[in-house]
Enzyme design. Structure first.
Site, PDB file in Angstrom:
ATOM      1  N   LYS B  56      28.733  22.911  48.605  1.00 12.26           N
ATOM      2  CA  LYS B  56      29.164  24.189  48.434  1.00 12.26           C
ATOM      3  C   LYS B  56      30.145  24.987  47.167  1.00 12.26           C
ATOM      4  O   LYS B  56      30.894  23.850  47.541  1.00 12.26           O
ATOM      5  CB  LYS B  56      30.077  24.777  49.740  1.00 12.26           C
ATOM      6  CG  LYS B  56      30.254  26.880  49.544  1.00 12.26           C
ATOM      7  CD  LYS B  56      30.528  27.288  50.762  1.00 12.26           C
ATOM      8  CE  LYS B  56      31.380  28.336  50.922  1.00 12.26           C
ATOM      9  NZ  LYS B  56      32.057  28.637  52.139  1.00 12.26           N
ATOM     10  N   SER B 137      30.034  32.637  54.060  1.00 11.69           N
ATOM     11  CA  SER B 137      30.328  32.869  52.928  1.00 11.69           C
ATOM     12  C   SER B 137      29.158  31.600  51.842  1.00 11.69           C
ATOM     13  O   SER B 137      29.065  31.898  51.083  1.00 11.69           O
ATOM     14  CB  SER B 137      31.862  32.195  52.457  1.00 11.69           C
ATOM     15  OG  SER B 137      31.803  31.511  52.766  1.00 11.69           O
ATOM     16  N   SER B 161      31.371  30.903  58.820  1.00 10.46           N
ATOM     17  CA  SER B 161      30.535  30.612  56.864  1.00 10.46           C
ATOM     18  C   SER B 161      29.354  29.376  56.719  1.00 10.46           C
ATOM     19  O   SER B 161      28.999  29.861  56.074  1.00 10.46           O
ATOM     20  CB  SER B 161      32.038  30.565  56.401  1.00 10.46           C
ATOM     21  OG  SER B 161      33.012  31.977  55.742  1.00 10.46           O
TER      22      SER B 161
END
Lengths: 520, 498
Positions: B56, B137, B161
């Site tokens: 990420k 997210s 997330s």
């Protein structure tokens, strides 16, 4: 955390707490008759640890190239996290113990938010609400005054910003960003600029003696913010103003005096004093407004979620208490008990206060330690005289300080022994001292004395007789006068002998020999 | 359109047979990876040998930019690798690139990104192609796994997330116990809530990666000490052994009644029920429990996370790194904040600014007691709720190595991961949205935030499909430190499906 969150809600009042008045009885000050001056001081002392408070970066020396001791954490790079330096905690606890403060078994860290270019992360990590120590005290020698210490807290120092007027930019050096500080907050117990100066000096000496800080205002390792208020004698406390950015004890005292006059003048005209933060202009000798209460920022204190509360075990605190270095007050009484005069002690401790403070609490060896070693098994009086009069005197003559003293404890001790035993005269001893200072030799004075033929000539030595006969021959008129009965003139001939012997001859022996030769 | 072509230009997936043109094309639509690793992609040796992993974009990598999907850090190259990145590399995995995400981890739909929105790959190749959200997210991480761009992905989970995108994309997503995986090198959003999570196609892959990164790191001050990890591991050992061997008898699964709100799509509840039936038939006991603080958890989460975010993002000033916008001539430069405002206004997106302003307010002197402190009190209540219903006491709170075990408690909880299947991507996916739609987005976190507030391990496992045919996830939540047990139960659910 919830408990100290509630503590935050107690709004800061403009006047002192009620405690201030009850502690000290008023003494009239002729500079402001009918008025009382109330002073409190917040001292920020840089912790003399090798590494910073929350990162592995080395602390910088004066004159380090800017931005060379900066880690990713210090520059607030994304993804970095704090790591508490245990040395800083230890030095903080040492300081707290020396101040007779209650070391808190549990303390916590907060973030204090504001935007400034020398604060990369946008917040300072501090211990506003749960500091490492509370309720200490510092006794000032003069006037037997005790100043109460409200709290001692650990916090980060900021970087340094320098405005360059030519380019109209502000240059930022982050070497200092994240260095550990001890904020020492006093209660408003001081009543004059002199007491304030005395407090700061006493604090400096204490910090240096425990090895937790250099405590040097000129170099920036100690900074003071002063809170000043005035009130008519017997009336309630006045509104206080804070004076920041003071760079010497002397300036601090002048600033306090100026501020006192300013406030008294206002109140005398019936104008109330507004609470504000002020700076001090050295040249004009006046304080000026930096920020009013309305502009005071809301720091939005928040417990730092990355730093767990600091728990100190009783054993840890006790161990530090047990191994405390000697504090100034204890040193003073010990030296006096050894027979040193008040004056001797003052001189010795004054020189000692200039000694190096080592990193991470390593104690430097100064003039007092030197004296302690030298005086072991010797006459203290002789030792202190040789050190403070002869050695310091010679060093001063050469524009050197005690830190540059090359004479080892062994050499000094040997020299004192030689003179005390009569092996060399006092004059010769001074010569040997001078010799070591100029040549930086590591030879012991006993050896030097022999090499330089300074060993005292005893009364029945042949060289003494020879020198006397040479002198008599060189000064026939004076010799004749002595023979005729005017003994006083023998002093002149003595001078000649002393010169020839280069001080190795003892005066009374020379006199005796001359008289023997002239009167026989 | 612009964001997609920008993405294609910066991507070079052509270095190995895996990086075929079809994958390149897929990423162009899905927009899961924002930068790719053009270095030698052969993985080393170790437990993760042969595994390809996406990271990420809010986790620091030395060799690839770490943008956090923000204009503020669009060209930022971190001087160091995050601990989790070093660990996966050291253990033999190959890092394929950085995954798209919501800016600084703030979002539930992965629409707030300077790289453009992530499109849920489940919609590709279906009869009716739909552009739906991959969740956020960590939308890019989940989508990369779902699209086959990599075997596993690292994400971060602050309020859901990792679990939410896992649920929407139909993959497995684990949020570990807080403090189990190092956060050194993970860009902070909310320090007391952030966890590094793992996404993968199946539980065993997720478990494999998790094992490699769940180690103590002294550089993370919030990391659980080796002693606490050992104590926790001992307290779950017997249960773990039994479940691992396939024996679900004695496993007590709690169903929290507050996790089935009226907003819940009926197909979701049905899927969860089917999973439970399966587990029950294999010997597990299902027990209704109550976590009464649940309705307050969402508000508490948003207050706390926004407050911490406003603090953590104060550092983005354009001075040491990142986007710097010079003030225009004649601008007022007397206050530092005025100078910073130009960089921050341009560099930080609307959603991030919204949360920072709310967070700043929550920390202000006037509001601190009623918002921030109150939220912390609610957080304590949420934690207490969980501690009351679990069988084993938390290793974080006890001094002794012997955990207290009650016979009435449950071993794990189970509930839907999300109230719905993946929502359609809103119009204007460049991050602009009305106030009401952003509030709707917040509501999606309602089922995931309690475990975040309490720091508990939570795993989302695919559990069938909704009436619209899209994936549904079921969450397994355990007591602090019971990550292995949670994973085993997840595997049991997976086996029940196949």
């Amino acid at each position: 955390m919830l408990a100290h969150g509630r503590a935050r809600l107690i709004t800061r009042t403009t006047t002192w707490g009620r405690n201030a008045h009850t502690v000290r009885a008023n003494q009239e000050d002729s500079r402001w008759p009918g008025w009382e001056l109330v002073v409190g001081i917040e001292v920020h002392a840089q912790i003399k640890s090798r590494r910073k408070l929350f990162s592995e970066s080395l602390a910088s020396d004066l004159g380090s190239t800017p931005n060379t001791n900066v880690s990713a954490f210090d520059a607030a790079f994304p993804g970095t996290l704090p790591h508490l330096n245990p040395k800083c905690v230890e030095l903080g606890v040492r300081t707290a113990v020396a101040l007779n403060a209650e070391v808190q078994r549990k303390s916590a860290f907060d973030r204090k938010h504001y935007f400034y270019a020398d604060l990369p992360s946008g917040y300072q990590i501090t211990q506003q609400y749960a500091p490492i120590a509370r309720n200490g005290r510092l006794r000032l020698e003069k006037g037997d005054i005790t100043v109460r210490i409200k709290q001692v807290q650990l916090e980060q120092d900021t970087g340094k910003s320098t405005f360059l007027p030519r380019n109209r930019i502000t240059a930022i050096d982050l070497n200092r960003a994240g260095v550990g500080l001890m904020e020492i907050v006093s209660e408003p117990d001081m009543r004059s600029p002199e007491e304030a100066g005395s407090y700061v000096r006493a604090l400096q000496a204490l910090l240096r003696s425990v090895g937790s800080s250099d405590g040097n205002m000129e170099q920036g390792s100690l900074r003071c913010d002063v809170n000043v208020s005035v009130n008519r004698t017997g009336r309630p406390l006045g509104t206080r103003c804070e004076i920041k950015n003071l760079n010497s004890v002397k300036n601090m005292m002048v600033a306090i005096t100026c501020e006192a006059f300013r406030q008294i003048a206002l109140l005398g005209r019936g104008v109330p004093v507004t609470q504000e933060t002020r700076g001090f202009d050295e040249e004009k000798a006046e304080t000026y407004s930096l920020r009013s209460k309305e502009d005071a920022p809301d720091y939005r204190y928040m417990p730092d979620p990355n730093i767990p509360p600091l728990f100190l075990r009783k054993e840890y605190i006790d161990a530090i208490r047990k191994d405390m270095p000697e504090l100034p007050a204890a040193t003073r009484s010990r030296l006096l008990a050894q027979g040193l005069s008040q004056r001797d002690v003052e001189v010795l401790m004054d020189v000692d206060s200039g000694r190096e403070v080592g990193y991470d609490g390593e104690l430097g060896r100064g003039a007092v330690a030197y004296f302690d070693e030298v005086s072991k098994g010797r006459d203290s009086k002789a030792a202190v005289n040789w050190i403070t009069h002869e050695l310091l005197g010679q060093l001063a003559f050469r524009h050197e300080t005690f830190t540059e003293n090359p004479i080892s404890v062994e050499q000094m001790g040997d020299l004192i022994d030689l003179v005390q035993r009569g092996t060399v005269t006092g004059t010769s001893g001074k010569s040997i001292l001078r010799h070591i200072l100029s040549t930086r030799t590591t030879d012991l004075p006993s050896k030097i004395a022999e090499d330089l033929e300074l060993v005292a000539v005893s009364g029945d030595g042949t060289s003494l007789e020879k020198w006397c006969q040479d002198a008599i021959a060189a000064l026939p008129e004076e010799a004749a006068v002595v023979r005729r009965g005017n003994v006083k003139v023998v002093n002149k001939i003595m001078g000649h002998v002393m010169k020839a012997s280069r001080g190795t001859a003892k005066a009374q022996d020379v006199r005796a020999m001359l008289l023997k030769l002239l009167q026989s | 359109m612009l964001s997609r072509s920008r993405c294609r230009n910066s991507l070079n997936l052509s270095h190995s047979p895996r990086r075929s043109a079809s994958l390149l094309a897929k990423n162009a639509i899905v927009n899961a990876l924002v930068t790719s690793n053009t270095h030698d992609l052969s993985s080393g040796s170790g437990p993760l040998s042969g595994l390809s992993i996406a990271v990420k974009d809010n986790i620091c990598t030395k060799s690839l930019p770490t943008t956090c999907s923000s204009r503020m850090l669009q060209n930022f190259l971190s001087p160091f690798d995050a601990t989790v990145v070093s660990l996966v590399s050291k253990h033999g995995a190959s890092i394929v690139g950085k995954a798209n995400c919501d800016e600084f981890g703030m979002g539930s739909l992965n629409i707030h990104s300077v790289h453009g929105a992530v499109v849920n790959p489940f919609g590709l190749g279906r009869d009716v192609e739909e552009r739906r959200s991959a969740g956020g997210s960590s939308g890019g991480s989940a989508a990369a796994v779902a699209a086959g761009l990599c075997d596993a992905a690292l994400g971060t989970d602050t309020g859901g997330s990792v679990r939410l995108p896992a649920s929407y994309c139909g993959v497995v997503g684990l949020k570990p116990s807080y403090g189990i995986v190092s956060r050194w090198g993970v860009v902070s959003f909310a320090d007391s809530l952030d966890c590094v999570g793992v996404l993968g196609k199946n539980v065993s892959t997720v478990e494999r990666v998790h094992r490699a990164i769940a180690t103590y790191d002294a550089r993370d001050p919030t990391a659980a000490t080796p002693l606490i990890r050992e104590n926790a591991s001992q307290s779950f050992a017997s249960q773990l052994g039994r479940v691992r061997s396939g024996d679900l008898n004695g496993l007590r699964i709690g169903i929290p009644q507050e996790y089935f709100p009226s907003e819940l799509q009926s197909s979701v509840a049905e899927s969860v029920r089917r999973v439970l039936d399966g587990l029950q038939s294999r010997g597990a006991t299902v027990v209704p429990v109550s976590l009464p603080s649940t309705p307050y958890a969402l508000s508490a989460y948003y207050v706390i996370s926004s407050a911490e975010a406003s603090s953590n993002l104060a550092r983005y000033d354009g001075i040491e790194y990142g986007l710097r916008v010079e003030p225009p001539p004649g601008a007022n430069l007397t206050k530092t904040a005025n100078v910073y405002a130009y960089s921050r206004s341009r560099g930080l997106g609307k959603e991030v600014q919204r949360r920072m302003l709310l967070g700043t307010y929550a920390l202000s002197a006037d509001a601190f007691e009623n918002y921030f402190l109150q939220a912390q009190r609610v957080r304590a209540l949420v934690r207490a709720d969980f501690d009351r219903i679990f069988r084993t006491s938390s290793a974080l709170h006890s001094n002794s190595s012997k955990a207290q075990i009650s016979s009435e408690g449950v071993d794990v909880l189970m509930h839907p991961s999300a109230i719905q299947t993946a929502p359609p991507l809103p119009d204007g996916v460049d991050g602009t949205s009305t106030d009401s739609s952003s509030l709707d987005a917040y509501v999606q976190d309602v089922l995931t935030v309690p475990a975040s507030l309490a720091g508990l391990p939570a795993l989302s496992v695919p559990a069938g499909q909704g009436v619209d045919g899209w994936p549904i996830g079921v969450s397994v939540v355990g007591q602090w430190g019971s990550d292995e047990l949670v994973l085993e139960v997840g595997e049991a659910i997976e086996n029940g499906h196949s």
